[in-house]
Design a protein around this motif. Structure first.
Motif, PDB file in Angstrom:
ATOM      1  N   LEU A  23      10.070   2.504  -2.896  1.00 34.26           N
ATOM      2  CA  LEU A  23       9.407   0.549  -1.762  1.00 34.26           C
ATOM      3  C   LEU A  23       8.999   1.306  -0.980  1.00 34.26           C
ATOM      4  O   LEU A  23       7.847   1.011  -0.512  1.00 34.26           O
ATOM      5  CB  LEU A  23      10.558  -0.204  -1.269  1.00 34.26           C
ATOM      6  CG  LEU A  23      12.140  -0.251  -2.618  1.00 34.26           C
ATOM      7  CD1 LEU A  23      13.172  -1.403  -1.879  1.00 34.26           C
ATOM      8  CD2 LEU A  23      11.081  -1.456  -3.119  1.00 34.26           C
ATOM      9  N   VAL A  24       9.077   2.957  -0.101  1.00 35.77           N
ATOM     10  CA  VAL A  24       8.751   3.061   1.224  1.00 35.77           C
ATOM     11  C   VAL A  24       7.346   3.787   0.630  1.00 35.77           C
ATOM     12  O   VAL A  24       6.402   3.634   1.160  1.00 35.77           O
ATOM     13  CB  VAL A  24       9.704   3.872   1.453  1.00 35.77           C
ATOM     14  CG1 VAL A  24       8.856   5.088   2.730  1.00 35.77           C
ATOM     15  CG2 VAL A  24      10.919   3.734   2.228  1.00 35.77           C
ATOM     16  N   GLN A  25       7.417   4.985  -0.459  1.00 40.70           N
ATOM     17  CA  GLN A  25       6.356   4.870  -0.428  1.00 40.70           C
ATOM     18  C   GLN A  25       4.647   4.439  -1.342  1.00 40.70           C
ATOM     19  O   GLN A  25       4.072   4.211  -1.322  1.00 40.70           O
ATOM     20  CB  GLN A  25       6.881   6.305  -2.189  1.00 40.70           C
ATOM     21  CG  GLN A  25       6.055   6.851  -2.926  1.00 40.70           C
ATOM     22  CD  GLN A  25       6.056   7.547  -3.800  1.00 40.70           C
ATOM     23  OE1 GLN A  25       5.835   6.645  -5.256  1.00 40.70           O
ATOM     24  NE2 GLN A  25       6.163   8.814  -3.628  1.00 40.70           N
ATOM     25  N   ASN A  26       5.643   3.239  -2.457  1.00 43.15           N
ATOM     26  CA  ASN A  26       4.612   1.871  -2.457  1.00 43.15           C
ATOM     27  C   ASN A  26       4.046   1.356  -1.274  1.00 43.15           C
ATOM     28  O   ASN A  26       3.256   0.996  -0.929  1.00 43.15           O
ATOM     29  CB  ASN A  26       5.210   0.837  -3.365  1.00 43.15           C
ATOM     30  CG  ASN A  26       4.658   0.072  -3.815  1.00 43.15           C
ATOM     31  OD1 ASN A  26       3.311   0.583  -4.541  1.00 43.15           O
ATOM     32  ND2 ASN A  26       4.542  -1.504  -3.606  1.00 43.15           N
ATOM     33  N   LEU A  27       4.831   0.986  -0.115  1.00 43.55           N
ATOM     34  CA  LEU A  27       4.367   0.795   0.760  1.00 43.55           C
ATOM     35  C   LEU A  27       3.441   1.216   2.046  1.00 43.55           C
ATOM     36  O   LEU A  27       2.425   0.684   2.089  1.00 43.55           O
ATOM     37  CB  LEU A  27       5.655   0.209   1.367  1.00 43.55           C
ATOM     38  CG  LEU A  27       5.019  -0.538   3.319  1.00 43.55           C
ATOM     39  CD1 LEU A  27       4.320  -1.469   2.970  1.00 43.55           C
ATOM     40  CD2 LEU A  27       6.232  -0.303   4.086  1.00 43.55           C
ATOM     41  N   LEU A  28       3.603   2.912   1.560  1.00 38.24           N
ATOM     42  CA  LEU A  28       2.774   3.382   1.906  1.00 38.24           C
ATOM     43  C   LEU A  28       0.882   3.673   1.969  1.00 38.24           C
ATOM     44  O   LEU A  28       0.092   3.968   1.635  1.00 38.24           O
ATOM     45  CB  LEU A  28       3.416   4.948   3.072  1.00 38.24           C
ATOM     46  CG  LEU A  28       3.894   5.312   2.965  1.00 38.24           C
ATOM     47  CD1 LEU A  28       5.254   6.332   3.468  1.00 38.24           C
ATOM     48  CD2 LEU A  28       3.575   4.944   5.341  1.00 38.24           C
ATOM     49  N   TYR A  29       1.956   3.781  -0.156  1.00 40.14           N
ATOM     50  CA  TYR A  29       0.600   3.764  -0.216  1.00 40.14           C
ATOM     51  C   TYR A  29      -0.693   2.582  -0.353  1.00 40.14           C
ATOM     52  O   TYR A  29      -2.411   3.053  -0.473  1.00 40.14           O
ATOM     53  CB  TYR A  29       0.765   3.738  -2.223  1.00 40.14           C
ATOM     54  CG  TYR A  29      -0.588   3.942  -3.132  1.00 40.14           C
ATOM     55  CD1 TYR A  29      -1.435   4.507  -2.933  1.00 40.14           C
ATOM     56  CD2 TYR A  29      -0.761   2.629  -4.469  1.00 40.14           C
ATOM     57  CE1 TYR A  29      -2.541   4.732  -4.285  1.00 40.14           C
ATOM     58  CE2 TYR A  29      -1.380   2.865  -4.989  1.00 40.14           C
ATOM     59  CZ  TYR A  29      -1.929   3.690  -5.065  1.00 40.14           C
ATOM     60  OH  TYR A  29      -3.235   3.883  -6.388  1.00 40.14           O
ATOM     61  N   ASP A  30      -0.047   1.500  -0.751  1.00 42.18           N
ATOM     62  CA  ASP A  30      -0.079   0.251  -0.568  1.00 42.18           C
ATOM     63  C   ASP A  30      -1.904   0.322   0.770  1.00 42.18           C
ATOM     64  O   ASP A  30      -2.691  -0.224   1.212  1.00 42.18           O
ATOM     65  CB  ASP A  30      -0.252  -0.626  -0.709  1.00 42.18           C
ATOM     66  CG  ASP A  30       0.519  -1.632  -1.957  1.00 42.18           C
ATOM     67  OD1 ASP A  30      -0.304  -0.529  -3.137  1.00 42.18           O
ATOM     68  OD2 ASP A  30       1.621  -2.161  -1.660  1.00 42.18           O
ATOM     69  N   ALA A  31      -0.364   0.455   2.121  1.00 41.13           N
ATOM     70  CA  ALA A  31      -1.356   1.114   3.408  1.00 41.13           C
ATOM     71  C   ALA A  31      -3.042   1.914   3.323  1.00 41.13           C
ATOM     72  O   ALA A  31      -3.469   1.174   4.286  1.00 41.13           O
ATOM     73  CB  ALA A  31      -0.846   1.369   4.384  1.00 41.13           C
ATOM     74  N   SER A  32      -2.789   2.705   2.546  1.00 41.66           N
ATOM     75  CA  SER A  32      -3.965   3.584   2.305  1.00 41.66           C
ATOM     76  C   SER A  32      -4.825   3.486   1.680  1.00 41.66           C
ATOM     77  O   SER A  32      -6.285   3.283   2.456  1.00 41.66           O
ATOM     78  CB  SER A  32      -3.023   5.031   1.407  1.00 41.66           C
ATOM     79  OG  SER A  32      -3.249   3.921   0.545  1.00 41.66           O
ATOM     80  N   GLN A  33      -5.446   1.818   1.052  1.00 42.35           N
ATOM     81  CA  GLN A  33      -6.207   1.422   0.534  1.00 42.35           C
ATOM     82  C   GLN A  33      -6.734  -0.086   1.394  1.00 42.35           C
ATOM     83  O   GLN A  33      -7.856  -0.793   0.793  1.00 42.35           O
ATOM     84  CB  GLN A  33      -5.354   0.973  -0.714  1.00 42.35           C
ATOM     85  CG  GLN A  33      -4.905   2.194  -1.737  1.00 42.35           C
ATOM     86  CD  GLN A  33      -4.591   1.121  -3.184  1.00 42.35           C
ATOM     87  OE1 GLN A  33      -5.428   1.101  -4.525  1.00 42.35           O
ATOM     88  NE2 GLN A  33      -3.058   1.229  -3.430  1.00 42.35           N
ATOM     89  N   ILE A  34      -6.397  -0.304   2.202  1.00 37.88           N
ATOM     90  CA  ILE A  34      -6.305  -1.493   4.090  1.00 37.88           C
ATOM     91  C   ILE A  34      -7.972  -1.241   3.337  1.00 37.88           C
ATOM     92  O   ILE A  34      -8.607  -2.775   3.316  1.00 37.88           O
ATOM     93  CB  ILE A  34      -5.468  -1.679   4.462  1.00 37.88           C
ATOM     94  CG1 ILE A  34      -4.391  -2.082   3.990  1.00 37.88           C
ATOM     95  CG2 ILE A  34      -6.217  -2.919   5.212  1.00 37.88           C
ATOM     96  CD1 ILE A  34      -3.336  -2.294   5.150  1.00 37.88           C
ATOM     97  N   PRO A  35      -8.884  -0.313   3.594  1.00 37.68           N
ATOM     98  CA  PRO A  35      -9.839  -0.418   4.125  1.00 37.68           C
ATOM     99  C   PRO A  35     -11.181   0.172   2.856  1.00 37.68           C
ATOM    100  O   PRO A  35     -11.960   0.078   2.846  1.00 37.68           O
ATOM    101  CB  PRO A  35     -10.052   1.268   5.038  1.00 37.68           C
ATOM    102  CG  PRO A  35      -8.754   1.526   5.320  1.00 37.68           C
ATOM    103  CD  PRO A  35      -7.967   1.228   4.021  1.00 37.68           C
ATOM    104  N   ILE A  36     -10.547  -0.139   1.722  1.00 40.05           N
ATOM    105  CA  ILE A  36     -11.788   0.050   0.742  1.00 40.05           C
ATOM    106  C   ILE A  36     -12.778  -1.252   0.107  1.00 40.05           C
ATOM    107  O   ILE A  36     -13.221  -0.817   0.388  1.00 40.05           O
ATOM    108  CB  ILE A  36     -10.482   0.036  -0.852  1.00 40.05           C
ATOM    109  CG1 ILE A  36     -10.036   1.163  -1.135  1.00 40.05           C
ATOM    110  CG2 ILE A  36     -11.589  -1.095  -2.117  1.00 40.05           C
ATOM    111  CD1 ILE A  36      -9.459   0.556  -2.722  1.00 40.05           C
ATOM    112  N   PRO A  37     -12.104  -2.391   1.537  1.00 40.98           N
ATOM    113  CA  PRO A  37     -13.662  -3.411   1.491  1.00 40.98           C
ATOM    114  C   PRO A  37     -14.665  -2.950   2.105  1.00 40.98           C
ATOM    115  O   PRO A  37     -16.072  -3.056   1.137  1.00 40.98           O
ATOM    116  CB  PRO A  37     -12.646  -4.403   2.069  1.00 40.98           C
ATOM    117  CG  PRO A  37     -11.495  -4.656   1.604  1.00 40.98           C
ATOM    118  CD  PRO A  37     -10.998  -3.028   1.588  1.00 40.98           C
ATOM    119  N   PHE A  38     -14.377  -1.628   2.699  1.00 43.15           N
ATOM    120  CA  PHE A  38     -15.204  -1.063   3.849  1.00 43.15           C
ATOM    121  C   PHE A  38     -15.789   0.345   3.505  1.00 43.15           C
ATOM    122  O   PHE A  38     -16.615   1.100   4.082  1.00 43.15           O
ATOM    123  CB  PHE A  38     -14.574  -1.166   5.472  1.00 43.15           C
ATOM    124  CG  PHE A  38     -14.107  -2.466   5.612  1.00 43.15           C
ATOM    125  CD1 PHE A  38     -15.253  -3.130   6.671  1.00 43.15           C
ATOM    126  CD2 PHE A  38     -12.585  -2.522   5.393  1.00 43.15           C
ATOM    127  CE1 PHE A  38     -14.504  -4.175   7.197  1.00 43.15           C
ATOM    128  CE2 PHE A  38     -12.650  -3.431   6.160  1.00 43.15           C
ATOM    129  CZ  PHE A  38     -13.186  -4.518   6.449  1.00 43.15           C
TER     130      PHE A  38
END
Length: 920
Positions: free
Chosen positions: A753-768
């Protein structure tokens, strides 16, 4: 009739498009008058019937108004009492309802269920981490959508529809809103006409209608002249119906059958009228129907269907793999509770919980970027359609040309200069009250304006025969002296000649002969060949025996001559056409203009004409024949609105993603039929309402910039989907292998769960993120099959290095027993997170990552932060809280080698995949 289906379709229309668009798509079988009548409260239906039967004077007294309209102060008082003119369902959701909508997707519900299970099994840490994932995903989407909705509302305010309203009282009335346009015509008689936003209308307002107008509220007609209204939005009838100032049929209990009532949401096809506003907002027939269907969900758009297909691809994969992981761990470890929690953690890891937020933020970012390029996005989903567009159909005037018509010549029937023609044309344009187009404006703004105005003041207007697209002409009847009336008609040369029997040649009136008709044809053709748009002018004297005239009176006319207009091509057109062609967009010209004028303009702007087809030829073709002709034809001339719509529809049926750009009432059917309708802020109401995008500058260069932005937006969405799909598939394969051979879990549910949360956070700037040039060279479309193939192709690559990490921890560092499982899990936690984060950079481009293509600074910075957190957590005091431990220094040398090898293999696989399938 299935009224539930009716409601679902109706709400889809209310929330997705404009007042008229979705009704027509549903067809006449669904929208029968009786069914609609049952959905509307009887009080509203009865009030409309009563208003239809009331005498106009009495009705005006009931509404507290007068023929000249309300004063500004009276309108403000009524508006304060009845509220703004807005359908309730068009209002923004409350923040509570919006927050609930952001939460209630299948992924968040799944996570919530997992958090509840963890809580009741006293695994509070897992419950807190899962809760953080749900909260962060929901809040990020809520904040992003709130910002994008606010930006969209501000943009839409720039393109509001207006109505022509008569206002009574002095122009300096302080209570009156500042008009955007005022008409001080000689016919106002104590009142003035102003353009007001539709939402400012109130009951009692006197509204003037002309061709191209949306009906802005429920109206009772006071006067009407050849008024034809399309009621397809309400009844499904494809043909327009004629409306009159008095109801001419039998007593009607159904308001939709009333001849003298017009309904909000319909539109004027031709003619002119004056009407009084009866009801506004939710008290209209349209608004009452909307109020009955508040609870119905919006019908998914084609774009949403594409996103949903991809989402369900991942969900189906999760539903298959999760039970397998659960049973393998249950049988091999014997702890079914732990296996169940681990299986649920795998389900969470496979859930693309960030997909809604990534899609929304990417589209919102695209909308903001387009707004800077003078493109207003009415519907966010249209951005992807714009990027997928491979066929653009557009009118000639204002797109290829400057949209500034100049009156170049006024000649007799054989081409000699003739001032009399200009006088007749001026009188026609001055006194017509319908839709004044650019040609009328050019006539009225001619250099000899003052002399012609003096001429016009000597006449009295008797009647008018409005323009329509079948006749392609319009007439006014004037009286200079009371002993005769004079009908002046102007329009397309062929249509004018067809109703003429004589011509004025020099000072004599001569009958038509074959030779004279041939000379007339040669004269107009030579003007067309010079790139001039030719309008014929004719007239005839009539006895003053009647005050009402119709189309039948347009006969036996005398041809006076022609007025010829020049619309020069834009300097930016040629480079814009070249840019669109380079980016895989084929441009086709759909115009009602003459083929000679169209061909000359196309040659001047460098548009290669592969073929030309006229409307008359198109009518003789079947759809199959037309489809073949479309592939080798560039210019379509002398088209009617139905012709344009048919061309767009056939192109769509042939698999093209079609954009249509237009601004007139004759363009509205094609705008509705196109995958992406494009209009301009100066367009008629019905065209703006039917469009998905509004250009603040009528230019193909602006549109070309919009196409590129649409492709960038789609490319960034696709990055996230490919990253998530391939990474998730690889993780599950690794878990299956580890579960089958290890005596302990390869990673605890909390770690996943922690790994998944961190991985998802890394992709937040993809729109930019930046987009490689090759991604925007060609149109892009959703292809779930390609995403599935990509997932299966790249997912196992990460498993190879996960298994290598398993072997490293087992054999090199001795993490080979249950009492040393924490060391094993810590090693895979770091390697798994870093390899997942690395894949963000590897999959975002088909080039060599970091060297040939670098991510944007926001994405680069976020991934570095997440990688640092992943390394620090097991080495920090928080390690025991997350059930991790510090790793020996030698581990990181092995880790670096694994990541380098992983990146090299991914690059080799990318080259292989691109050669075989293409990258995107």
């Amino acid at each position: 009739m299935n009224l539930d289906l009716l409601k679902a379709a109706f709400v889809g229309f209310i929330r997705a498009r404009g007042i008229e668009h979705h009704f027509r798509r549903l067809g006449r079988d669904m929208f029968r008058s009786a069914a609609l009548a049952r959905e509307v409260p009887q009080t509203i239906a009865q009030s409309l019937v009563c208003a239809s039967q009331t005498k106009p004077d009495a009705l005006l007294r009931q509404l507290g108004t007068r023929p000249g309209g309300l004063t500004g102060q009276e309108a403000d008082t009524i508006r304060a009492a009845v509220g703004p003119h807005a359908v309730g369902h068009e209002k923004r959701l409350t923040w509570r309802v919006h927050l609930w909508h952001c939460y209630k997707n299948p992924f968040n519900l799944l996570l919530t269920a997992l958090a509840a299970v963890s809580y009741f099994t006293e695994d509070m840490k897992a419950a807190m981490v899962i809760g953080a994932m749900v909260l962060s995903s929901t809040l990020m989407r809520f904040i992003q959508e709130s910002r994008s909705n606010g930006a969209a509302d501000k943009l839409k305010e720039m393109v509001s529809n207006t109505a022509t309203v008569s206002r009574c009282g002095a122009a300096q009335d302080s209570a009156e809103p500042a008009p955007r346009h005022a008409d001080a015509s000689p016919h106002s008689r104590g009142s003035r006409r102003i353009e007001l936003p539709i939402e400012e209308l109130v009951p009692g307002d006197i509204v003037q209608l002309s061709a191209g107008d949306m009906i802005p509220a429920d109206l009772r007609l006071l006067s009407a002249k050849d008024l034809f209204v399309s009621q397809a939005a309400m009844t499904g009838e494809s043909l327009p119906v004629e409306k009159f100032a008095e109801h001419r049929g039998s007593a009607a209990g159904n308001p939709l059958e009333l001849d003298n009532v017009c309904f909000m949401g319909t539109n004027v096809i031709s003619g002119a009228a004056a009407a009084v506003v009866l009801t506004t907002g939710n008290r209209t027939y349209f608004g009452a129907l909307a109020e009955r269907v508040t609870a119905t969900d919006r019908t998914p758009t084609a774009f949403q269907c594409g996103v949903n297909q991809v989402s369900w691809l991942l969900i189906r994969f999760m539903l298959v793999m999760t039970p397998i992981v659960f049973f393998i761990n249950g049988f091999t470890k014997g702890d079914w509770i732990e296996a169940f929690l681990f299986g649920l953690s795998i389900a969470v890891g496979l859930t693309p919980e960030m997909l809604p937020m990534i899609v929304t933020s990417t589209l919102a970012k695209g909308a903001v970027a387009l707004s800077r390029k003078k493109v207003i996005v009415k519907r966010l989903d249209a951005i992807q359609n714009l990027g997928a567009m491979d066929m653009l159909c557009t009118d000639k005037t204002g797109t290829l040309t400057q949209d500034k018509i100049f009156l170049e010549r006024h000649t007799g029937i054989l081409g000699a200069p003739n001032d009399e023609v200009l006088q007749y044309a001026y009188l026609n344009s001055y006194y017509q009250s319908g839709l004044k187009n650019l040609l009328d404006t050019a006539v009225l703004e001619h250099a000899e304006l003052q002399r012609e105005m003096a001429l016009a003041s000597a006449y009295r207007k008797v009647d008018e025969i409005p323009f329509d697209f079948q006749r392609r002409r319009m007439s006014v009847v004037l009286s200079e002296r009371e002993d005769h009336h004079e009908l002046i008609c102007k329009g397309a040369v062929e249509e004018i000649v067809s109703v003429c029997t004589h011509a004025r040649n020099g000072g004599a009136i001569v009958p038509f002969t074959p030779q004279l008709l041939a000379e007339i044809g040669a004269t107009t053709a030579s003007l067309n060949a010079e790139g001039l748009r030719v309008v014929a002018v004719a007239a005839k004297d009539l006895p003053p025996t009647k005050e009402t005239y119709g189309v039948a009176d347009e006969s036996g006319l005398v041809l006076i001559g022609y007025i010829a207009f020049l619309d020069p091509p834009k300097e930016s057109t040629a480079p814009a056409l070249a840019a669109l062609r380079a980016h895989g967009v084929t441009v086709k010209i759909l115009t009602g203009d003459n083929e000679l004028v169209s061909a000359k303009i196309c040659r001047e702007v460098g548009l290669e004409i592969q073929g030309m087809l006229l409307g008359a030829q198109l009518e003789k073709m079947s759809d199959a024949e037309l489809a073949l002709a479309l592939e080798k034809t560039t210019v379509f001339a002398k088209l009617s609105p139905a012709h344009k719509e048919r061309i767009v529809r056939v192109l769509h049926d042939e698999g093209h993603v079609v954009g249509f750009m237009g601004d007139g009432i004759n363009d509205a059917p094609a705008l509705r039929a196109a995958d992406v309708g494009i209009s301009v802020d100066t367009a008629v109401d019905i065209a703006k309402e039917a469009a998905d995008l509004i250009l603040l500058e009528k230019s193909l260069m602006v549109l070309e910039a919009g196409v590129l932005e649409g492709r960038k937006t789609f490319a960034n969405m696709l990055k996230y989907i490919k990253m998530t799909a391939s990474s998730n598939f690889g993780n599950v394969l690794s878990v299956l292998v580890a579960s089958a051979f290890l005596p302990f879990l390869p990673m605890l549910p909390l770690h996943l769960l922690v790994q998944n949360l961190l991985y998802d956070a890394s992709q937040i700037p993809i729109p930019f993120d930046h987009v490689d040039k090759e991604f925007i060279e060609k149109p892009q479309r959703w292809n779930p099959g390609d995403i599935g193939r990509f997932m299966v192709f790249f997912g196992p690559v990460s498993s190879v290095f996960d298994i290598s990490t398993f072997a490293l921890m087992w054999y090199v560092f001795g993490a080979n027993s249950p009492d040393r499982q924490t060391l094993f899990q810590s090693g895979w936690f770091i390697e798994g997170l870093l390899s997942q984060t690395l894949i963000v950079h590897m999959i975002r481009t088909r080039r060599i990552a970091f060297l040939q293509s670098r991510a944007s600074w926001p994405l680069m910075g976020m991934t570095l932060v997440i990688m640092a957190i992943g390394i620090i957590v097991p080495m920090s005091p928080l390690a025991s809280y997350f059930k991790l431990q510090a790793l020996p220094p030698g581990y990181f040398a092995w880790l670096l080698a694994i990541l380098i090898a992983y990146g090299a293999l991914i690059q080799a696989m990318k080259n292989c995949y691109t050669r075989r399938y293409g990258w995107q």
